[in-house]
Write an enzyme that holds these catalytic residues in place. Structure first.
Site, PDB file in Angstrom:
ATOM      1  N   SER A  15      -0.138   3.759   6.774  1.00  0.00           N
ATOM      2  CA  SER A  15      -1.417   4.221   7.324  1.00  0.00           C
ATOM      3  C   SER A  15      -2.334   3.047   7.681  1.00  0.00           C
ATOM      4  O   SER A  15      -3.327   3.237   8.369  1.00  0.00           O
ATOM      5  CB  SER A  15      -2.119   5.112   6.286  1.00  0.00           C
ATOM      6  OG  SER A  15      -2.303   4.376   5.092  1.00  0.00           O
ATOM      7  N   TYR A  46      -4.172   8.363   4.518  1.00  0.00           N
ATOM      8  CA  TYR A  46      -3.234   9.489   4.553  1.00  0.00           C
ATOM      9  C   TYR A  46      -3.245  10.236   3.213  1.00  0.00           C
ATOM     10  O   TYR A  46      -2.888  11.393   3.137  1.00  0.00           O
ATOM     11  CB  TYR A  46      -1.805   8.986   4.788  1.00  0.00           C
ATOM     12  CG  TYR A  46      -1.436   8.701   6.221  1.00  0.00           C
ATOM     13  CD1 TYR A  46      -2.393   8.528   7.216  1.00  0.00           C
ATOM     14  CD2 TYR A  46      -0.093   8.594   6.578  1.00  0.00           C
ATOM     15  CE1 TYR A  46      -2.025   8.248   8.527  1.00  0.00           C
ATOM     16  CE2 TYR A  46       0.292   8.325   7.880  1.00  0.00           C
ATOM     17  CZ  TYR A  46      -0.673   8.157   8.851  1.00  0.00           C
ATOM     18  OH  TYR A  46      -0.288   7.888  10.136  1.00  0.00           O
ATOM     19  N   GLY A  47      -3.651   9.520   2.162  1.00  0.00           N
ATOM     20  CA  GLY A  47      -3.495  10.043   0.800  1.00  0.00           C
ATOM     21  C   GLY A  47      -4.318  11.271   0.477  1.00  0.00           C
ATOM     22  O   GLY A  47      -4.068  11.954  -0.502  1.00  0.00           O
ATOM     23  N   CYS A  77       5.030   3.279   2.807  1.00  0.00           N
ATOM     24  CA  CYS A  77       3.892   4.075   2.355  1.00  0.00           C
ATOM     25  C   CYS A  77       4.433   5.120   1.386  1.00  0.00           C
ATOM     26  O   CYS A  77       5.346   5.872   1.739  1.00  0.00           O
ATOM     27  CB  CYS A  77       3.247   4.748   3.566  1.00  0.00           C
ATOM     28  SG  CYS A  77       1.961   5.935   3.149  1.00  0.00           S
ATOM     29  N   ASN A  78       3.882   5.153   0.193  1.00  0.00           N
ATOM     30  CA  ASN A  78       4.339   6.128  -0.807  1.00  0.00           C
ATOM     31  C   ASN A  78       3.987   7.552  -0.398  1.00  0.00           C
ATOM     32  O   ASN A  78       4.747   8.480  -0.633  1.00  0.00           O
ATOM     33  CB  ASN A  78       3.695   5.832  -2.161  1.00  0.00           C
ATOM     34  CG  ASN A  78       4.222   4.552  -2.770  1.00  0.00           C
ATOM     35  OD1 ASN A  78       5.137   4.585  -3.579  1.00  0.00           O
ATOM     36  ND2 ASN A  78       3.686   3.416  -2.370  1.00  0.00           N
ATOM     37  N   THR A  79       2.806   7.718   0.200  1.00  0.00           N
ATOM     38  CA  THR A  79       2.360   9.058   0.576  1.00  0.00           C
ATOM     39  C   THR A  79       3.319   9.666   1.605  1.00  0.00           C
ATOM     40  O   THR A  79       3.742  10.815   1.476  1.00  0.00           O
ATOM     41  CB  THR A  79       0.919   8.995   1.153  1.00  0.00           C
ATOM     42  OG1 THR A  79       0.110   8.238   0.258  1.00  0.00           O
ATOM     43  CG2 THR A  79       0.340  10.359   1.336  1.00  0.00           C
ATOM     44  N   CYS A 188       1.234   2.994  -4.488  1.00  0.00           N
ATOM     45  CA  CYS A 188       0.643   3.058  -3.147  1.00  0.00           C
ATOM     46  C   CYS A 188       0.755   1.633  -2.635  1.00  0.00           C
ATOM     47  O   CYS A 188       0.416   0.691  -3.363  1.00  0.00           O
ATOM     48  CB  CYS A 188      -0.818   3.492  -3.223  1.00  0.00           C
ATOM     49  SG  CYS A 188      -1.710   3.265  -1.668  1.00  0.00           S
ATOM     50  N   THR A 189       1.225   1.476  -1.408  1.00  0.00           N
ATOM     51  CA  THR A 189       1.515   0.114  -0.944  1.00  0.00           C
ATOM     52  C   THR A 189       0.253  -0.730  -0.741  1.00  0.00           C
ATOM     53  O   THR A 189       0.339  -1.943  -0.586  1.00  0.00           O
ATOM     54  CB  THR A 189       2.355   0.139   0.349  1.00  0.00           C
ATOM     55  OG1 THR A 189       1.687   0.971   1.306  1.00  0.00           O
ATOM     56  CG2 THR A 189       3.747   0.669   0.075  1.00  0.00           C
TER      57      THR A 189
END
Ligand code: DGL
Length: 272
Positions: A15, A46-47, A77-79, A188-189
């Site tokens: 994001s 985005y989260g 991106c983890n999300t 979260c990156t």
């Protein structure tokens, strides 16, 4: 047969600036690979968004990166990895690598007292994905999740070691300290950019896990399996694209990456 593809770039997206923490590890672990990066700075964060919105945005970015002829896609991106990866990876003809599974593997291997904290966006925490991967790796672990949405804004702002960042970290992390976790996943990156402050607050007995290291290794295995690893000594010029604020992104990227970069704006909405 894959000779041409070997020289194709790797698509990396997030994001915003967070995915640069993964890009950096890819540059270090796979120096022959060229990266095409997309940061959706016009629509970060985005989260806090729904799985449908995150999926629609990610699909547009994947389409843009496919237009750059990438041979593999790293969802940095983890999300997106938690909410959209399973859907979008089926829609494109290149391998996708997410960050959640590699992060969970590292954390499961690192914990001694089996109490693991996960800090991430609201979307990633409420997906429950870290917890279920961690428990599938070791059913005995206890997982404590905490959403830390302000960390994303602080990282995008470049306030990586500011007193305000420290105060925010103290407030978010107090409850994880009380649980006596010995391992904390930076899920979260964006968060590895605040690693110094997070480490100071948690204390040196807590191992901080940055899923980026293991993600770069996983990328290597996937490229090797597909016979498309580029083992040249040096990459071609990496390319960076954003949906807004190219100059601000460039400034922060140049604080994070080992090389100076140029950044271009791309209107992502046209990639339907
Ligand atoms: N860096 C992203 C992650 O890993 C998303 C942050 C955001 O846009 O909220 O989850």
């Amino acid at each position: 047969m894959n000779g041409m593809k070997q020289h194709a770039p790797i698509g990396v997206f997030d994001s915003g600036v967070g995915g640069l923490t993964v890009a950096k590890e890819i540059m270090r672990a796979l120096p022959g690979e060229t990266i095409v990066y997309y940061g959706d700075t016009a629509r970060v964060p985005y989260g806090t968004k729904s799985p449908e919105t995150v999926t629609a945005y990610s699909r547009q970015i994947a389409k843009f990166l496919m237009s750059q002829q990438v041979k593999a896609m790293v969802v940095a991106c983890n999300t997106i990895s938690a909410l959209a990866l399973e859907t979008i990876e089926k829609e494109f003809d290149v391998p996708f690598i997410g960050v959640v599974k590699p992060g969970a593997r590292t954390a499961a291997g690192a914990t001694r007292n089996k109490k693991i904290g996960v800090i991430a966006t609201e979307g990633t925490i409420s997906s429950g994905m870290y917890e279920s991967f961690l428990k599938s790796l070791n059913p005995e672990v206890k997982v404590y999740g905490k959403a830390c949405p302000l960390f994303v804004a602080l990282a995008e702002e470049g306030w990586l070691q500011d007193p305000i960042t420290k105060q925010v970290a103290e407030r978010y992390l107090v409850e994880l300290k009380e649980k006596e976790i010995d391992t904390l996943v930076l899920g979260c990156t964006h968060y590895p950019l605040l690693r110094k402050v997070i480490g100071e607050v948690m204390g040196e007995k807590v191992t901080l896990v940055n899923p980026a290291y293991e993600t770069a290794q996983e990328l290597r295995y996937v490229l090797e399996d597909n016979h498309i690893l580029n083992d040249s000594k040096e990459a071609a010029a990496h390319k960076f694209y954003v949906s807004d604020g190219a100059e601000k992104f460039r400034r922060i990227a140049n604080m994070i990456l080992p090389c100076e970069i140029e950044v271009e704006d791309v209107a992502i909405k046209s990639f339907e």
